[in-house]
Write an enzyme that holds these catalytic residues in place. Structure first.
Site, PDB file in Angstrom:
ATOM      1  N   PRO A 218      21.308  33.332   1.639  1.00 29.27           N
ATOM      2  CA  PRO A 218      20.498  33.702   1.050  1.00 29.27           C
ATOM      3  C   PRO A 218      18.472  33.643   1.042  1.00 29.27           C
ATOM      4  CG  PRO A 218      21.657  31.674   0.108  1.00 29.27           C
ATOM      5  CD  PRO A 218      21.687  32.384   1.253  1.00 29.27           C
ATOM      6  N   PRO A 219      18.262  35.451   0.281  1.00 26.57           N
ATOM      7  CA  PRO A 219      17.166  35.652   0.506  1.00 26.57           C
ATOM      8  C   PRO A 219      15.912  33.825   1.071  1.00 26.57           C
ATOM      9  CG  PRO A 219      16.747  36.026  -1.388  1.00 26.57           C
ATOM     10  CD  PRO A 219      18.314  34.984  -0.991  1.00 26.57           C
ATOM     11  N   GLY A 220      14.755  33.702   1.995  1.00 25.93           N
ATOM     12  CA  GLY A 220      14.419  32.669   2.043  1.00 25.93           C
ATOM     13  C   GLY A 220      14.868  31.388   2.979  1.00 25.93           C
TER      14      GLY A 220
ATOM     15  N   GLY B  30      15.949  30.818   5.121  1.00 29.81           N
ATOM     16  CA  GLY B  30      14.655  30.392   6.571  1.00 29.81           C
ATOM     17  C   GLY B  30      15.184  31.213   7.785  1.00 29.81           C
ATOM     18  N   LYS B  31      15.912  32.659   7.515  1.00 28.22           N
ATOM     19  CA  LYS B  31      16.027  33.913   8.494  1.00 28.22           C
ATOM     20  C   LYS B  31      15.408  33.907   9.185  1.00 28.22           C
ATOM     21  CE  LYS B  31      18.723  36.073   5.383  1.00 28.22           C
ATOM     22  NZ  LYS B  31      17.952  35.137   3.919  1.00 28.22           N
ATOM     23  N   THR B  32      14.665  34.361   8.482  1.00 30.62           N
ATOM     24  CA  THR B  32      13.407  35.619   9.624  1.00 30.62           C
ATOM     25  C   THR B  32      12.598  33.904  10.621  1.00 30.62           C
ATOM     26  OG1 THR B  32      12.797  36.510   7.988  1.00 30.62           O
ATOM     27  CG2 THR B  32      11.418  36.997   9.225  1.00 30.62           C
TER      28      THR B  32
ATOM     29  N   HIS C 244      19.881  26.595 -28.486  1.00 33.43           N
ATOM     30  CA  HIS C 244      20.081  26.401 -27.592  1.00 33.43           C
ATOM     31  C   HIS C 244      20.309  24.552 -27.166  1.00 33.43           C
ATOM     32  CE1 HIS C 244      20.019  30.141 -26.039  1.00 33.43           C
ATOM     33  NE2 HIS C 244      18.901  30.690 -26.102  1.00 33.43           N
TER      34      HIS C 244
ATOM     35  N   ASP D  79      20.501  36.125 -22.910  1.00 33.19           N
ATOM     36  CA  ASP D  79      22.126  34.998 -23.245  1.00 33.19           C
ATOM     37  C   ASP D  79      23.087  36.180 -23.556  1.00 33.19           C
ATOM     38  OD1 ASP D  79      19.744  33.610 -23.263  1.00 33.19           O
ATOM     39  OD2 ASP D  79      19.030  34.042 -25.248  1.00 33.19           O
TER      40      ASP D  79
ATOM     41  N   GLU E 143      15.332  29.137 -29.417  1.00 27.97           N
ATOM     42  CA  GLU E 143      15.187  27.671 -28.061  1.00 27.97           C
ATOM     43  C   GLU E 143      15.653  26.390 -28.801  1.00 27.97           C
ATOM     44  OE1 GLU E 143      14.621  28.790 -25.543  1.00 27.97           O
ATOM     45  OE2 GLU E 143      14.158  29.953 -26.318  1.00 27.97           O
TER      46      GLU E 143
END
Ligand code: ADP
Ligand code: ZN
Length: 627
Positions: free
Chosen positions: A224-226, A228-230, A450, A522, A447
């Site tokens: 997933p993005p972020g 730490g691949k880079t 919910h 929703d 809300e």
């Protein structure tokens, strides 16, 4: 995208410049057709016929050493029928003239003009620069600007003229000094161990080969993005002390077919010169998508060229040359299988979202730079952030530090950490968003609907907070947080989630007698859950233990659904049934708890935000009273 708009902007500016250049050349021409050189006799005739427009300018041109008169006169041009030509508004057509005077013989003309009560303006043209020289200056000026643009674009690669230049960024020497190493990567130990071997190779290729190690040419980092691949790819380069070329798949999206491909060639040419090194391609999926053959249209052709070029380049060098290509993606399933063949990206490193332990480590690492107050407990933060990526955690700490500064605290405290976490998950509060009392009321009931269900349903995640302060694009939010890392979801959990989704709309409808657009998210969510339950997780009674491949969400390459049209229709019916059941169930529950719904909505209007525990007390407290 910012990069693209910038290059488009530059291209436009350049075009505007060229147009200006041509235009000004045209204006500079002293013999432009707009001014007509006439004979002295014609000038006199016009004066006698009263066609000279007042005033006349007498110009002494130093450079040419001559004097001339210039101004406007009404022409006696005629149209086909012999009537004088008229301008758009019926006014006679005017023409600019210039008449050169014979030296020393112009005092009588001045008298004649004055007798005809035409004013004479006297000017001296002393420009040391002749029109011709002016033209030259302009010309070279524009050439210079041209060159400057051209050069600039070449320098940073790309744009209108930087066609094939690579956009790869090599770390500058300053960046190289504070190199990223494995010490900067936390919480993804497995991935780190997997790439250790690459470091060994880059450090000492000869030894590595002698011992019979097999070096990969391409490594695909999936996650997933972020996560730490880079960062990990940079750390490999940092540990091995080799150059690091970074670019993103989206850098190859260009306006001209073939630009991406030639850019790709440039990257590899440069990399080979500086081997051993690492070439990092982020978002590889944007060039490496499955090729669809007959279905491919327009744009995908350019990607195919880029992709093919990359494959040719990768096949063309020996792994021993020391260029290692690391690509990152979060959608490996969309990649063309040609990419994954042996000798290409045949090694995959999965970089997962960090576990609780991983989150602790990442928080500790990034927290080193931050001053905390004694009550700050990073362990608690780690527990409260399931599903956070490394980047999210870094972001959380950063936000917390900023908030603490704004609050003028001595150190970041627990409350601020919580606030920062909420902001990272649910977006920034928009207190100033001007919304009406009616909007607030709808939001409060919505809300509350919910939140009550969130508390009442035993299979739902615990309620964290409920608020009617707008955040991001939502007018309010019911925030739930899973108690621990979620690796597995159950059917009961999905059913509860769907019921909670319905709660907002139902509350609006039963109490206010009207419904709002506030439920669109929703609705989408409930429908999505139902479809996933049926098609992916085999959780419907009707279809049982079967999976139905859904058409891919990714544009331009929809896979044919792996089921018949009839099944497709039955799935639709089943989705509707699941959602309808959830809706009527939720409605029953809210009806039975109408009094609590009302209390909560009113409290929300008053307090704006309520803690999960407060709501729980309210719901359960009255429950025991009633029962
Ligand atoms: P990706 O390439 O997977 O999208 P990045 O490597 O760009 O993610 O991560 C962005 C930032 O998030 C990093 O620069 C770093 O500050 C932080 N980060 C992400 N993962 C980690 C990690 N495992 N350890 C430390 N910091 C991390
Ligand atoms: Zn809602």
């Amino acid at each position: 995208m910012a990069k693209n708009t910038e290059s488009a902007w530059r291209s436009w500016l350049l075009i505007a410049l060229i147009v200006c250049a041509f235009f000004s050349m045209y204006r500079m021409n002293p013999h432009a057709p707009a001014t007509k050189e006439i004979a002295l006799l014609d000038f006199y005739r016009a004066m006698e016929q009263g066609k000279l427009v007042d005033p006349v300018t007498r110009v002494f041109d130093r450079d040419e050493g001559e004097t001339y008169l210039t101004g406007e006169m009404e022409t006696d041009k005629v149209d086909a029928k012999g009537d004088p030509l008229a301008g758009g508004d019926g006014a006679p057509v005017r023409e600019r003239y210039r008449v050169t005077l014979v030296p020393g013989e112009n005092s009588s003309i001045m008298d004649d003009l004055l007798n005809n009560s035409i004013r004479v303006e006297v000017k001296e043209k002393r420009g040391a620069i002749s029109p011709f020289v002016m033209q030259l200056i302009f010309f070279f000026g524009f050439m210079f600007l041209f060159y400057w643009f051209f050069y600039r674009r070449m320098g940073s690669g790309g744009g209108l003229f930087g066609f094939g230049k690579s956009k790869a960024k090599v770390l500058t020497s300053a960046e190289e000094k504070r190199k990223v190493t494995f010490a900067d990567v936390a919480g993804i130990d497995e991935a780190r161990e997997e790439v250790q071997e690459i470091v060994e190779f880059l450090k000492n290729p000869a030894d590595f080969k002698r011992l019979g190690g097999k070096i990969p040419k391409g490594v695909l980092m999936v996650g997933p993005p972020g996560t730490g691949k880079t960062l990990l790819a940079k750390a490999i380069a940092g540990e091995a002390k080799v150059p690091f070329f970074a670019m993103s798949g989206s850098d190859f999206e260009e306006m001209f077919v073939g630009v991406g491909a030639s850019r790709m060639r440039d990257v590899f040419a440069e990399a080979k010169k500086r081997a051993p090194c690492i070439v990092f391609i982020d978002e590889i999926d944007s060039i490496g998508q499955k090729r669809t053959g007959a279905g491919a249209i327009g744009g995908s052709h350019a990607y195919e060229q880029t992709l093919n070029t990359m494959l040719v380049e990768m096949d063309g060098f020996d792994a021993n040359e020391g260029v290692i290509v690391i690509a990152a993606t979060n959608r490996p399933e969309t990649l063309d299988s040609a990419l994954l063949r042996p000798g290409r990206f045949d090694r995959q490193v999965v970089v997962e979202l960090p576990t609780l332990k991983g989150r602790r480590e990442i928080l500790a690492l990034h927290g080193k730079k931050i001053k905390f107050s004694p009550d700050a407990d990073l362990d608690r933060v780690a527990r409260g952030t399931p599903g956070f990526s490394g980047a999210d955690l870094a972001n959380l700490l950063n936000e917390a530090a900023l908030l603490a500064v704004r609050k003028k605290l001595d150190g970041v405290d627990m409350e601020t950490l919580d606030e920062a976490r909420d902001k990272v998950i649910w977006g920034r509060e928009r207190k100033s968003a001007g919304y009406s009392q009616k909007d607030r009321e709808y939001t409060a009931w919505h809300e509350a609907g919910h939140a009550i269900l969130q508390v009442l349903l035993p299979d739902a995640d615990p309620l964290h907070k409920v608020t009617i302060i707008p955040r991001g694009r939502a007018l309010g939010a019911t925030m739930a947080l899973p108690e621990r890392d979620v690796l597995n979801r159950t059917k009961k959990h999905f059913l509860a989630e769907m019921r909670i989704c319905c709660g907002g709309r139902i509350a609006e409808e039963t109490v206010l007698g009207d419904i709002s657009t506030g439920a669109s998210q929703d609705i989408a969510q409930a429908t999505h859950i139902a479809r996933e339950m049926i098609c992916r997780y085999g959780m419907s009674d009707k279809f049982g233990f079967q999976a139905f491949m859904e058409p891919s969400q990714f544009s331009g390459q929809d896979l044919p659904p792996a089921f018949s049209e009839e099944t497709s229709r039955e799935i639709d019916v089943e989705v509707k049934k699941l959602v309808d059941d959830a809706y009527s169930d939720a409605k029953k529950m809210l009806k039975a708890n109408r009094a609590k719904l009302e209390t909560l909505a009113k409290l929300l209007l008053e307090k704006e935000t309520m803690d999960g525990r407060e709501v729980e007390k309210l719901v359960r407290g009255e429950e025991t009273e009633a029962g």
